[in-house]
Design a protein around this motif. Sequence first.
Motif, short mmCIF file in Angstrom:
data_model
loop_
_atom_site.label_atom_id
_atom_site.label_comp_id
_atom_site.label_asym_id
_atom_site.label_seq_id
_atom_site.Cartn_x
_atom_site.Cartn_y
_atom_site.Cartn_z
N LEU A 152 -19.54 -8.90 -42.61
CA LEU A 152 -19.66 -8.83 -44.07
C LEU A 152 -21.13 -8.78 -44.47
O LEU A 152 -22.01 -9.21 -43.72
CB LEU A 152 -19.01 -10.05 -44.71
CG LEU A 152 -17.51 -10.26 -44.46
CD1 LEU A 152 -17.03 -11.52 -45.18
CD2 LEU A 152 -16.69 -9.05 -44.90
N GLN A 156 -21.13 -11.21 -49.56
CA GLN A 156 -19.76 -11.52 -49.14
C GLN A 156 -19.74 -12.76 -48.25
O GLN A 156 -18.85 -13.61 -48.36
CB GLN A 156 -19.17 -10.33 -48.38
CG GLN A 156 -18.88 -9.11 -49.26
CD GLN A 156 -18.48 -7.91 -48.44
OE1 GLN A 156 -19.02 -7.66 -47.35
NE2 GLN A 156 -17.54 -7.12 -48.96
N GLN A 157 -20.74 -12.88 -47.38
CA GLN A 157 -20.81 -14.06 -46.52
C GLN A 157 -21.06 -15.32 -47.34
O GLN A 157 -20.50 -16.39 -47.04
CB GLN A 157 -21.88 -13.89 -45.46
CG GLN A 157 -21.52 -12.89 -44.38
CD GLN A 157 -22.52 -12.89 -43.22
OE1 GLN A 157 -23.53 -13.59 -43.24
NE2 GLN A 157 -22.24 -12.07 -42.21
N ARG A 159 -20.00 -15.85 -50.37
CA ARG A 159 -18.72 -16.21 -50.98
C ARG A 159 -17.77 -16.78 -49.94
O ARG A 159 -17.03 -17.74 -50.21
CB ARG A 159 -18.09 -14.97 -51.63
CG ARG A 159 -16.72 -15.23 -52.28
CD ARG A 159 -16.78 -16.34 -53.29
NE ARG A 159 -15.46 -16.70 -53.82
CZ ARG A 159 -15.16 -17.90 -54.31
NH1 ARG A 159 -16.06 -18.87 -54.35
NH2 ARG A 159 -13.94 -18.13 -54.78
N LEU A 277 -11.20 -10.65 -48.76
CA LEU A 277 -12.62 -10.49 -48.46
C LEU A 277 -12.83 -10.01 -47.03
O LEU A 277 -13.72 -9.20 -46.75
CB LEU A 277 -13.32 -11.84 -48.68
CG LEU A 277 -14.84 -11.89 -48.57
CD1 LEU A 277 -15.50 -11.01 -49.63
CD2 LEU A 277 -15.33 -13.33 -48.71
#
Length: 692
Positions: A152, A156-157, A159, A277
Amino acid sequence: MTSSTLGDNPFAAASTLPFGLPDFAAIRTEHFRPAFDAGLAEQRAEWEAIATDPSVPTLENTLEALEVSGRLLDRALTVFYTLVSSAGTDEIREIEADYAPKLSEHRDALHLDGRIFARLEALSDAAAAAGAQTQWALQNHLKNFVRAGIRLDTAQQDRLRALNGELTSLETEFSQRVVKAMEAAAVTVTDPAELAGLAPDAVSALAQAAADREVEGYLITLQLPTPQAVVSQSPNRELRRRVFEASTGRGTGSDPDSDTRRVILDLARKRAERARLLGYAHHAAYVAEDGTAATTEAVNEMLGRLAGPAVRNARAEAADLQTALAADEPDAELAPWDWSLYADRVRQQTFAFDESELRPYLELERVITHGVFFAANAIYGLEFAEREDLTGYADGVRVFEVKEADGTALGLFVADYYAREGKRGGAWMHNLVDQSGLLGLPPVVVNNLNITRPAAGEPTLLTWDEVITAFHEFGHALHGLFSQVHYPSLSGTSVPRDFVEYPSQVNEMWAWHPEVLASFARHHSTGERLDAATLDQLRASQAYGEGFATTEYLAAALLDQAWHQIAPEEVPDDVAEVEAFEAAALQRAGVAYPLVPPRYRSTYFNHTFGGGYDAGYYSYIWSEVLDADTVDWFKDEAAENGDGGLNRAAGAAFRAKLLSRGHAQDPLQSYRDLRGRDAVIDPLLKRRGLGE
């Protein structure tokens, strides 16, 4: 802070007790926080050393260094979570809640570290040259990094880290609320007349439970599943109703401190968001990929195939039970709290067999020593010697040294059979020490049951279900004890969730074996053997009630899938909708049969919302396909002179080809090594009466 700064903290160094058994006598609650802090810091430093090593990546400086990292943290966490499950206190639960997000963050620190991932990726050729187990271990590590989000982007990481921390805290909160719910829902009885018809030892145990909690009268404490023992034993219909409704009402808001509905919705929503995700349709797809099922389509096909026949059988059973109820109360309509009692009545009439008459012949000590241990000796040659010099973590915990047939020490077996305040419901196995060739560690395994402790001087008499549970959990123990792997991450029961129940389910077969039964089923006071006619009746009645048993299990498994095969926006917003969601899910799946509620309703479904079996409760029946096929192997191909497979050659094959391999290769390959083919479903369908 590191281990060198912990002073006399018992976690500062490895235990010097035999087999590395933790020194429970020296461990106090105040030791955990400093040990966790030191362990977290120490393992972070070890990971940083791997990531920044200027040397070319090798198996030794990367893969093996990763495998042996975190020994201090592992020592402390293993003991801590043992106490969380088996002897929890308010202080222990507070520590658990405080450290849950920290431990989640810690795991992310490894699996989102691109430097370590790159070093592991560089080991492909070296691992292949080193052999199949090393190659498998490396591929597992790489897969874990990918599934944890290593690919990711940064946002994204970030989150993902937040979600992981929130989910860990929510799972901890759910588990703690479930324990509180069991304690809050215990049913108090003040009039002894209400207990008429129960066995004297059962009444005595209820009085002891009340005394233990300083309650007047008698206390019916609850087990984790929906069915409760008193409901199957009491002729008092009103008492049965009270206990049933207390059981099924847990977590629904009647007791605010143990209301789990908000936690359920938060967990379902955040798990769904995390799955999206990571690129999965839903959380169930994420889970299935890491199991032997591989896809939710395979899981749905299996559960759907069984649901219709199971409910059909349950409805047929209900008709018989209604007739039996009408003999007592002509105008009464069968209710779920009637089912267990009248199922026993019908079983008794059909097979001339009363299961309650078994209890005097099922005394705990004899079941374990002359049943569970006897079978393990007959099949595997194991010997068990109690080590009274070794201390367990709570009153009543016992430690046994396990030896091979030639006297070689194998490991330790820790037995914790009685219920206590602060102990979660159900039964389970876990390791205190994982076997590992790399670390030179022998196994130390634990079995937990939740048997009500009798009054002082009284025998501990079991139900047949409790006997089966003891054999089941010892099957897990054997899987841990027989492990012969190099890497600790592959040890023993570290297999996919939909495979781990298979060896334990196989071990249940020995409780039914004539020679084993004759060994342990003796009257607790006279020593008289259970007569042959009753044994024959017990075996004949074995398949009775499979409609109920399969339906209640499938209802829970399908409910688990329903909560985890949805998108974030499909999760209800209002806690009042939890029960409606559950009802709709059961209706869609074809298992909405009010007389047979799910084995676990959503609000106390700790397997799925407490973590560990989330979207994986299907595992039991998935594993049972392998189990039923293997039982046929023992009884047919591995049998000698009609012994049903109770022989050392059969045990040696099962141990060598399957139990000893842990997760050192594809578990289904281990199965094929044993059977010479893939499993077939026919033996399971026959066992559960689900044939076409």
